[in-house]
Design a protein around this motif. Structure first.
Motif: not given
Length: 357
Positions: A78, A82, A104, A108, A112
């Motif tokens: 996770d 990004a 993004a 996110s 981010t």
């Protein structure tokens, strides 16, 4: 714009570690329970082996590490998901492509989204500054060419004997040298962080005096274009930069020289309530009302302008507009095909707060 449910990376790490700790303690408790409740019953009472404890410890460690690895891998994916688009965008920006924007990935973290928003804002600002820097480079080059052309013409005339040297001639040449010096100062101060700024030296001036000074020094240079100047100078006191006002009027007269040769140009100054007004109107071909609002746009030229005036760049009126805006003034253009071109400039008489834009 699609809105996603955002997550905070700090909270996610805290939750992941909490879950991992809970699973670890649960696995440890489960392993100990299995060991004492099950394995001891299956083995003989007198059975002793060091490998039994090792085996149980290994099983518990495996049970603990597997969920920890799963949770850590998911959290890392996770966070890292990004990074590739962000890295690609920053690489493009570093290479000079300020038009790039980064998006993004869905779902996110809040951090981010904040980071991508900041990167996009930076790229947008750099793109604006690049456009402004290019504009000012072109504007300064335009001013240099105009003054250098006049000076070069006079010097060639002097060198060939076509023009006789006189104090009046040298007096007419001095303002052009001053303009070159002023442009050199602008060029020296120009950098990326100040590309959108225009330095002003604000003083209380009379537009009539500045207009008279400028027209007197440039009138002779308009003769080859068969332009006659008609003066209507009344008192017009305001707070402004005198050099910028002369630059402004010189650009307007140069515009007349290029696009309205053979015309009569009326230069007028007066006061109207809280405004000091300067007007420059010619009797040339003008423009259609349909394109009037675009006349002061950067690099815009009429459809037939490249054929009529190949050396034009479409910057004169754009620079005029920039100077007027820097003084918090107003610029209006009245024009119609065959009926001339009129520029009216209104400057506030009491703009005490005007220092720099």
């Amino acid at each position: 714009m699609t809105r996603y449910k955002t997550r905070n990376v700090k909270r996610m790490i805290f939750r992941a570690l909490s879950v991992q700790t809970f699973i670890s303690f649960g696995a440890f408790y489960l392993g100990v329970t299995i060991y004492f409740a099950t394995l001891d019953e299956l083995l003989p009472q007198d059975y002793e082996s060091p490998w039994g404890d090792v085996a149980v410890t290994s099983i518990m460690a495996t049970i603990v590490l597997i969920p920890a690895a799963i949770v850590g891998r998911r959290l890392a994916e996770d966070i890292v998901s990004a990074l590739p688009p962000i890295a690609a965008a920053t690489h493009s920006i570093a290479a000079g492509d300020y038009s790039v924007r980064v998006t993004a990935p869905p779902n996110s973290f809040e951090e981010t989204y904040a980071l991508t928003a900041d990167i996009n804002a930076m790229a947008e600002r750099l793109e604006e500054l690049q456009v402004d820097l290019k504009y000012w480079n072109s504007a300064i080059a335009h001013e240099f060419r105009t003054s250098a052309t006049v000076l070069l013409g006079n010097l060639r005339g002097l060198s060939t004997g076509v023009i006789e040297p006189s104090p009046e001639l040298f007096a007419r040449m001095i303002p052009y040298v001053n303009f070159l010096t002023s442009m050199a100062n602008d060029l020296e101060k120009l950098d990326f962080s100040r590309a959108h700024k225009l330095d002003l030296n604000i003083k209380e001036i009379d537009l009539a005096v500045e207009a008279e000074t400028l027209t007197a020094s440039t009138e002779h240079d308009l003769v080859p274009a068969s332009i006659k100047i008609k003066r209507q100078f009344d008192r017009a006191v305001c707070l402004a930069d005198p050099e910028r006002m002369q630059q402004l009027l010189r650009l307007l007269l140069d515009n007349c020289r290029r696009y309205a040769p053979g015309s009569t140009v009326t230069v007028q100054t007066y006061e109207d309530e809280d405004w000091a007004v300067m007007v420059c109107a010619d009797t040339g071909p003008g423009l259609s009302a349909a394109v009037r609002d675009r006349a002061s746009d950067r690099n815009w030229r009429g459809r037939d302008s490249p054929q009529r005036v190949p050396e034009g760049r479409g910057l004169g009126l754009a620079i005029v507009k920039t100077i007027v805006n820097a003084h918090h003034g107003e610029l209006s253009i009245d024009t119609d095909c065959g009926r001339g071109f009129k520029v009216t400039i209104l400057l506030p008489k009491h703009a005490s707060g005007v220092e720099r834009v």
